[in-house]
Scaffold this motif. Structure first.
Motif, PDB file in Angstrom:
ATOM      1  N   GLU A 294     -36.270 -61.925 -52.958  1.00 36.90           N
ATOM      2  CA  GLU A 294     -35.928 -62.526 -54.225  1.00 36.90           C
ATOM      3  C   GLU A 294     -35.714 -61.389 -55.429  1.00 36.90           C
TER       4      GLU A 294
ATOM      5  N   SER B 102     -30.548 -63.649 -47.797  1.00 34.14           N
ATOM      6  CA  SER B 102     -31.376 -64.705 -47.315  1.00 34.14           C
ATOM      7  C   SER B 102     -31.016 -66.023 -48.379  1.00 34.14           C
ATOM      8  N   SER B 103     -31.622 -67.192 -47.777  1.00 35.25           N
ATOM      9  CA  SER B 103     -31.273 -68.157 -48.866  1.00 35.25           C
ATOM     10  C   SER B 103     -32.176 -68.200 -49.929  1.00 35.25           C
ATOM     11  N   SER B 104     -33.420 -67.801 -49.940  1.00 41.58           N
ATOM     12  CA  SER B 104     -34.097 -67.462 -51.020  1.00 41.58           C
ATOM     13  C   SER B 104     -33.596 -66.547 -52.102  1.00 41.58           C
TER      14      SER B 104
ATOM     15  N   SER C 113     -42.598 -65.692 -58.589  1.00 40.12           N
ATOM     16  CA  SER C 113     -42.541 -66.239 -57.176  1.00 40.12           C
ATOM     17  C   SER C 113     -42.700 -67.961 -57.113  1.00 40.12           C
TER      18      SER C 113
END
Length: 357
Positions: free
Chosen positions: A205, A229-231, A357
């Motif tokens: 992230e 990544s997708s996140s 987060s």
């Protein structure tokens, strides 16, 4: 006899307004015919770019459109008959696309990033914009060229360059130079930004935040974030869109500055706030209300992508590589330093204020 005279005079009175009305209509028809070939070329180029992007997963239709236009410009002859319509496409279609881009931005989503991330976004845009202007002045680069490069490298690439064009009163070759530099250095940043994030031990992230805060084009951010990544992609796009929000105030500020500057010189003043910037803000506020139906948002996104692709094809037709390399050496240095500045600020900001987060 008098009756005949009255009849003749009456016919004259009727015929004159018709002639007066037909003249503007004829002029409009002639102007449209002059623009049609170039408009058609840009629309076809945009459609080809969209089709190619579907065949090449992860490829941006906007970048493909710029490259197609640039390849044509530098390998084949571009008929002069196309140029009036191409100029309109590179301005009018792009500004319409920028207005629709506002429908993709929700202030609530942007504010949800948290104050730390928002501070990093503001610093990335502000420091890069200011540093680019200062370094460009040291290098002896004209103010319009500096402003275009500063806008493109700090906000959102070619769209920001074109958005600032009207405010800066830049020449077409200066616009083409700025767009070419955005494509070059933004593409180089696609592998560099994630690699730098990994070098500093960032999680996925945080790397996404770094990507969104540092890379120039939205499409380039998507390519880099998606490779992680997708996140990371979700954070990258949101942070990048937060940078896009700054397009309106910065272009408005440049317009006000140039208006005062030209007023002192006695030249024609640009508009206080460009109309398309007002439209961009209105569309963003409309999206924030949450009242726009999802199908309409999807249709607007498709229309926005198509309009921007067509406009980018037109901008690509103005990218002359020989001219860029021969006359743009100082601009090339400025673009490299601007990229370094935003990368350093983004890395420092991400380390200090990682995403929540």
């Amino acid at each position: 006899m008098r009756h005949d005279d009255v009849s003749v005079e009456s016919r004259r009175n009727v015929s004159l307004p018709k002639a007066a009305e037909s003249a503007p209509a004829a002029a409009s028809t002639w102007q449209f015919r002059q623009l049609l070939p170039g408009l058609a070329a840009c629309i076809i180029g945009g459609a080809i770019a969209l089709a190619a992007s579907r065949l090449l997963p992860g490829a941006s239709p906007l970048l493909i459109a710029i490259l197609l236009g640039a390849i044509w410009r530098n390998t084949l002859h571009v008929p002069e008959i196309l140029m009036p319509g191409v100029a309109v496409s590179a301005k009018k279609l792009l500004r319409t696309g920028i207005v629709l881009l506002g429908l993709q931005l929700s202030l609530s989503t942007i504010l949800g990033l948290g104050p730390g991330v928002l501070l990093v976004v503001v610093l990335c845009v502000g420091v890069t914009f200011g540093a680019t202007l200062l370094i460009g002045k040291w290098l002896g680069i004209d103010l319009p060229q500096r402003l275009l490069i500063a806008a493109g490298f700090s906000i959102c690439g070619a769209a920001a360059v074109a958005a600032a064009e009207g405010a800066t009163k830049a020449k077409q070759d200066q616009v083409a130079t700025a767009v070419g530099l955005v494509v070059l250095f933004g593409t180089l940043m696609i592998p560099i930004a994630p690699a730098v994030g990994a070098l500093f031990g960032m999680d996925e992230e945080s790397i996404g935040m770094l990507v969104g805060a540092s890379i120039h084009e939205v499409a380039q951010v998507v390519a880099a974030g998606g490779a992680v990544s997708s996140s990371a992609l979700a954070v990258a796009v949101t942070v990048k869109l937060a940078r896009v929000v700054t397009l309106a105030p910065i272009v408005a500020g440049v317009s006000i500055y140039m208006r005062k500057k030209h007023a002192v010189e006695g030249a024609k003043t640009p508009p206080l706030v460009p109309l398309f910037v007002v439209g961009f803000i209105a569309a963003m506020l409309l999206r924030t209300t949450g009242t726009v139906p999802a199908p309409l948002l999807e249709a607007a996104q498709m229309a926005q992508t198509f309009l921007l692709a067509a406009a980018m094809f037109g901008l690509g037709l103005g990218v002359h590589i020989r001219g860029l390399m021969s006359s743009g050496s100082r601009s090339l240095v400025l673009a490299a330093l601007a990229t370094l500045v935003i990368l350093v600020v983004a890395v420092a900001g991400t380390l200090l204020f990682p995403p929540m987060s």
